[in-house]
Design an enzyme around this catalytic site. Structure first.
Site, PDB file in Angstrom:
ATOM      1  N   CYS A  21      13.761  24.082   3.719  1.00 35.07           N
ATOM      2  CA  CYS A  21      12.890  24.837   2.822  1.00 35.07           C
ATOM      3  C   CYS A  21      12.127  23.876   1.911  1.00 35.07           C
ATOM      4  O   CYS A  21      12.288  22.666   2.002  1.00 35.07           O
ATOM      5  CB  CYS A  21      13.723  25.800   1.976  1.00 35.07           C
ATOM      6  SG  CYS A  21      14.830  26.821   2.973  1.00 35.07           S
ATOM      7  N   ASP A  58      12.551  23.374  -1.247  1.00 29.17           N
ATOM      8  CA  ASP A  58      13.379  22.765  -2.277  1.00 29.17           C
ATOM      9  C   ASP A  58      14.790  22.437  -1.832  1.00 29.17           C
ATOM     10  O   ASP A  58      15.531  21.786  -2.559  1.00 29.17           O
ATOM     11  CB  ASP A  58      13.508  23.724  -3.472  1.00 29.17           C
ATOM     12  CG  ASP A  58      12.189  24.356  -3.826  1.00 29.17           C
ATOM     13  OD1 ASP A  58      11.241  23.585  -4.053  1.00 29.17           O
ATOM     14  OD2 ASP A  58      12.096  25.592  -3.835  1.00 29.17           O
ATOM     15  N   ARG A  66     -10.558   0.619  14.951  1.00 26.22           N
ATOM     16  CA  ARG A  66     -10.418   1.331  13.688  1.00 26.22           C
ATOM     17  C   ARG A  66     -11.429   0.645  12.758  1.00 26.22           C
ATOM     18  O   ARG A  66     -12.616   0.766  12.976  1.00 26.22           O
ATOM     19  CB  ARG A  66      -8.959   1.215  13.217  1.00 26.22           C
ATOM     20  CG  ARG A  66      -8.539   2.280  12.243  1.00 26.22           C
ATOM     21  CD  ARG A  66      -7.048   2.214  11.931  1.00 26.22           C
ATOM     22  NE  ARG A  66      -6.672   1.010  11.194  1.00 26.22           N
ATOM     23  CZ  ARG A  66      -5.432   0.752  10.772  1.00 26.22           C
ATOM     24  NH1 ARG A  66      -4.443   1.595  11.021  1.00 26.22           N
ATOM     25  NH2 ARG A  66      -5.161  -0.353  10.109  1.00 26.22           N
ATOM     26  N   TYR A 108      15.445  30.547   6.487  1.00 27.94           N
ATOM     27  CA  TYR A 108      14.306  31.374   6.906  1.00 27.94           C
ATOM     28  C   TYR A 108      14.226  31.529   8.421  1.00 27.94           C
ATOM     29  O   TYR A 108      14.374  30.562   9.156  1.00 27.94           O
ATOM     30  CB  TYR A 108      13.004  30.748   6.419  1.00 27.94           C
ATOM     31  CG  TYR A 108      12.829  30.751   4.920  1.00 27.94           C
ATOM     32  CD1 TYR A 108      13.005  31.919   4.182  1.00 27.94           C
ATOM     33  CD2 TYR A 108      12.470  29.588   4.252  1.00 27.94           C
ATOM     34  CE1 TYR A 108      12.831  31.914   2.797  1.00 27.94           C
ATOM     35  CE2 TYR A 108      12.288  29.574   2.878  1.00 27.94           C
ATOM     36  CZ  TYR A 108      12.464  30.739   2.151  1.00 27.94           C
ATOM     37  OH  TYR A 108      12.291  30.730   0.797  1.00 27.94           O
ATOM     38  N   LYS A 152       0.841  -1.214   0.000  1.00 22.26           N
ATOM     39  CA  LYS A 152       0.000   0.000   0.000  1.00 22.26           C
ATOM     40  C   LYS A 152       0.875   1.262   0.000  1.00 22.26           C
ATOM     41  O   LYS A 152       2.075   1.188   0.293  1.00 22.26           O
ATOM     42  CB  LYS A 152      -0.898  -0.018   1.241  1.00 22.26           C
ATOM     43  CG  LYS A 152      -0.122   0.103   2.546  1.00 22.26           C
ATOM     44  CD  LYS A 152      -0.996  -0.107   3.777  1.00 22.26           C
ATOM     45  CE  LYS A 152      -0.188   0.046   5.046  1.00 22.26           C
ATOM     46  NZ  LYS A 152      -0.973  -0.345   6.244  1.00 22.26           N
ATOM     47  N   ARG A 156       0.842 -10.476   7.533  1.00 26.64           N
ATOM     48  CA  ARG A 156       0.837  -9.339   6.601  1.00 26.64           C
ATOM     49  C   ARG A 156       2.024  -8.436   6.918  1.00 26.64           C
ATOM     50  O   ARG A 156       1.987  -7.649   7.863  1.00 26.64           O
ATOM     51  CB  ARG A 156      -0.461  -8.529   6.757  1.00 26.64           C
ATOM     52  CG  ARG A 156      -1.747  -9.346   6.580  1.00 26.64           C
ATOM     53  CD  ARG A 156      -2.989  -8.460   6.682  1.00 26.64           C
ATOM     54  NE  ARG A 156      -3.047  -7.709   7.918  1.00 26.64           N
ATOM     55  CZ  ARG A 156      -3.640  -8.109   9.038  1.00 26.64           C
ATOM     56  NH1 ARG A 156      -4.261  -9.277   9.093  1.00 26.64           N
ATOM     57  NH2 ARG A 156      -3.626  -7.347  10.111  1.00 26.64           N
ATOM     58  N   HIS A 180      -6.534  -6.838  13.139  1.00 27.95           N
ATOM     59  CA  HIS A 180      -5.276  -6.072  13.130  1.00 27.95           C
ATOM     60  C   HIS A 180      -4.956  -5.656  14.564  1.00 27.95           C
ATOM     61  O   HIS A 180      -5.846  -5.273  15.318  1.00 27.95           O
ATOM     62  CB  HIS A 180      -5.455  -4.846  12.230  1.00 27.95           C
ATOM     63  CG  HIS A 180      -4.191  -4.140  11.840  1.00 27.95           C
ATOM     64  ND1 HIS A 180      -3.053  -4.803  11.419  1.00 27.95           N
ATOM     65  CD2 HIS A 180      -3.895  -2.816  11.785  1.00 27.95           C
ATOM     66  CE1 HIS A 180      -2.110  -3.897  11.124  1.00 27.95           C
ATOM     67  NE2 HIS A 180      -2.601  -2.697  11.340  1.00 27.95           N
TER      68      HIS A 180
HETATM   69  C1  LIG Z   1      -0.242  -1.434   6.816  1.00 28.80           C
HETATM   70  C2  LIG Z   1      -0.874  -2.684   7.291  1.00 28.80           C
HETATM   71  C3  LIG Z   1      -0.085  -3.832   7.538  1.00 28.80           C
HETATM   72  C4  LIG Z   1       1.419  -3.835   7.497  1.00 28.80           C
HETATM   73  O1  LIG Z   1       1.910  -3.363   8.731  1.00 28.80           O
HETATM   74  P1  LIG Z   1       3.513  -3.325   8.999  1.00 28.80           P
HETATM   75  O2  LIG Z   1       3.605  -2.857  10.397  1.00 28.80           O
HETATM   76  O3  LIG Z   1       4.051  -2.339   8.032  1.00 28.80           O
HETATM   77  O4  LIG Z   1       4.002  -4.688   8.771  1.00 28.80           O
HETATM   78  C5  LIG Z   1      -0.751  -4.998   7.869  1.00 28.80           C
HETATM   79  N1  LIG Z   1      -2.093  -5.038   7.949  1.00 28.80           N
HETATM   80  C6  LIG Z   1      -2.870  -3.943   7.751  1.00 28.80           C
HETATM   81  C7  LIG Z   1      -4.340  -4.047   7.876  1.00 28.80           C
HETATM   82  C8  LIG Z   1      -2.277  -2.725   7.436  1.00 28.80           C
HETATM   83  O5  LIG Z   1      -3.052  -1.645   7.249  1.00 28.80           O
END
Ligand SMILES: *Cc1c(COP(=O)(O)O)cnc(C)c1O
Length: 409
Positions: A329, A331, A138, A276, A40, A226, A170
């Site tokens: 800055c 750039d 979430r 700046y 992602k 994951r 998660h």
């Molecule tokens: C981003 C994400 C992951 C990966 O998490 P890491 O900590 O980068 O391994 C796994 N599952 C879900 C649902 C996520 O949004």
């Protein structure tokens, strides 16, 4: 040792050999669980398509993305393997997802209805995973809502509109192994799986772990893990002691190097102020160097001392670390060269692999954020270049001597 050619323009070098190495090590470590590589957000700034390809080459069983657009980008690049998408929105058309054989995720019965409509439009059954909220609060269905979601999915499966391919959740605190949320969420997940079993659903995969849990909590691996951040060679739990990593710490290799040519060097007298707002004033005579990278490229403006934290971020130039001076800055930024005068075009490395070179983690600490955010920010103007592709010979030698590198290349 091969010295790298200094970059002509600012660039983000992504080492696909490192990605393949990390994916292979993760896969070995979590077996017999399967590995999903999370790509992602443009593969955390590393390039969705290139990373997806490298991950599959190294044995990634699944790929994972957040949005529909990201999933379709992976398919458009020719990937036909298992692919999960988890952040669809209520009004979007999911028929292209179904038509491309991408697993969606439902958090609610309304989303099951949306997927059923998409399956009918696509003229084929959808592949759908169900997400339970075990405590992150979430996405996902709360335990009280879970039986209704499972029942809705079961009914749609019986009607031939979809197949429930997975169940997942998660974790909130996987990088802190002693946090009580880990055990509580794992238990809530097992309860949710019992509801799925009781409904007579047999799914392909059940999964809970991100990178940190995949490495630190074997009981959370289930059928599939994951992994996002570890894919990119960034330790998901840098504060955990080696001895507390089951099986030992993995030798992950950072995949991203951000580098640029030095534009010019100039002398400063005591009392001269930089950038700046004149927030930094030279105490002694020194020299400073101009680097053509700024927040328009992804460098956090908080990289200078006194803006984000007390410590300035550092860059690597000519074998030494040099602190950022004055405000970053849009750039450009200025670094302290401590009296040295270096030729224009000299390589400046913001962060990357290599002995002594600042890491994304060090940049994160100097900027008051996490390394996930540092690498993901570099998706702007700096040119991204992939090395270590299977079909080219190009290799990036890295900013400093690395005795193992030549034999690997
Ligand atoms: C981003 C994400 C992951 C990966 O998490 P890491 O900590 O980068 O391994 C796994 N599952 C879900 C649902 C996520 O949004």
């Amino acid at each position: 040792m091969t010295e790298p050619v200094p970059p002509a323009v600012p660039e983000v070098v992504v080492d696909l050999d490192a990605v393949r190495h990390n994916v292979a090590r993760l896969r070995e470590r979590v077996a017999p669980a399967l590995l999903m590589t999370v790509v992602k957000a443009d593969a955390y700034g590393h390039g969705t398509v290139e990373v997806a390809r490298a991950a599959r080459e190294a044995g990634a069983d699944w790929l994972g993305v957040a949005t529909t657009a990201e999933a379709l980008e992976v398919r458009a690049a020719g990937d036909e393997g298992p692919l999960l998408c988890w952040l669809t929105t209520p009004a979007e058309d999911l028929a292209p997802l179904v038509a491309a054989g991408i697993d969606g995720t439902a958090y609610s019965p309304a989303e099951v209805d949306q997927v059923v409509a998409a399956a009918r439009a696509a003229g084929r059954p959808a592949r759908l995973q169900l997400k339970v909220d075990t405590g992150l609060h979430r996405g996902g269905a709360l335990p009280a809502e879970w039986p209704a979601l499972v029942a809705a999915a079961r009914a749609a499966q019986d009607a031939g509109d979809l197949r429930v391919t997975g169940v997942w959740s998660h974790l909130a605190a996987a990088e802190t192994p002693e946090h009580p949320a880990n055990a509580a969420q794992e238990e809530a997940f097992r309860d949710a799986l019992a509801v799925v079993d009781a409904a007579g659903l047999r799914t392909e995969v059940r999964h809970l772990a991100n990178s940190a849990a995949a490495l630190l909590r074997p009981s959370a691996r289930f059928d599939l893990v994951r992994c996002g951040i570890a894919t990119y060679g960034i330790d998901p739990a840098p504060d955990v002691a080696d001895a507390d990593v089951p099986g030992g710490r993995l030798d992950l290799r950072p995949a991203m190097t951000v580098r640029a040519p030095l534009l010019l060097t100039k002398p400063l007298a005591p009392g001269d102020a930089v950038s700046y707002g004149h927030t930094w004033v030279a105490e002694h005579a020194t020299t400073v160097g101009l680097v053509p990278l700024g927040y328009g490229d992804g460098v956090p403006r908080h990289a200078a001392a006194g803006v984000g934290t007390d410590e300035a971020a550092e860059v690597w130039i000519a074998g030494r670390r040099r602190p950022v001076r004055g405000r970053v800055c849009m750039d450009q930024l200025v670094v302290d060269l401590d009296g040295e005068v270096l030729p224009p075009g000299t390589e400046v490395v913001l962060f990357g692999p290599g002995e002594g070179v600042p890491s994304a983690l060090e940049w994160a600490r100097a900027c008051g954020t996490i390394d996930y955010e540092i690498v993901t920010r570099f998706r702007g103007r700096a040119v991204r270049r992939h090395v270590g592709q299977r079909d080219t010979e190009e290799r990036y030698a890295g900013p400093v001597a690395d005795p193992g590198r030549e034999e690997r290349a």
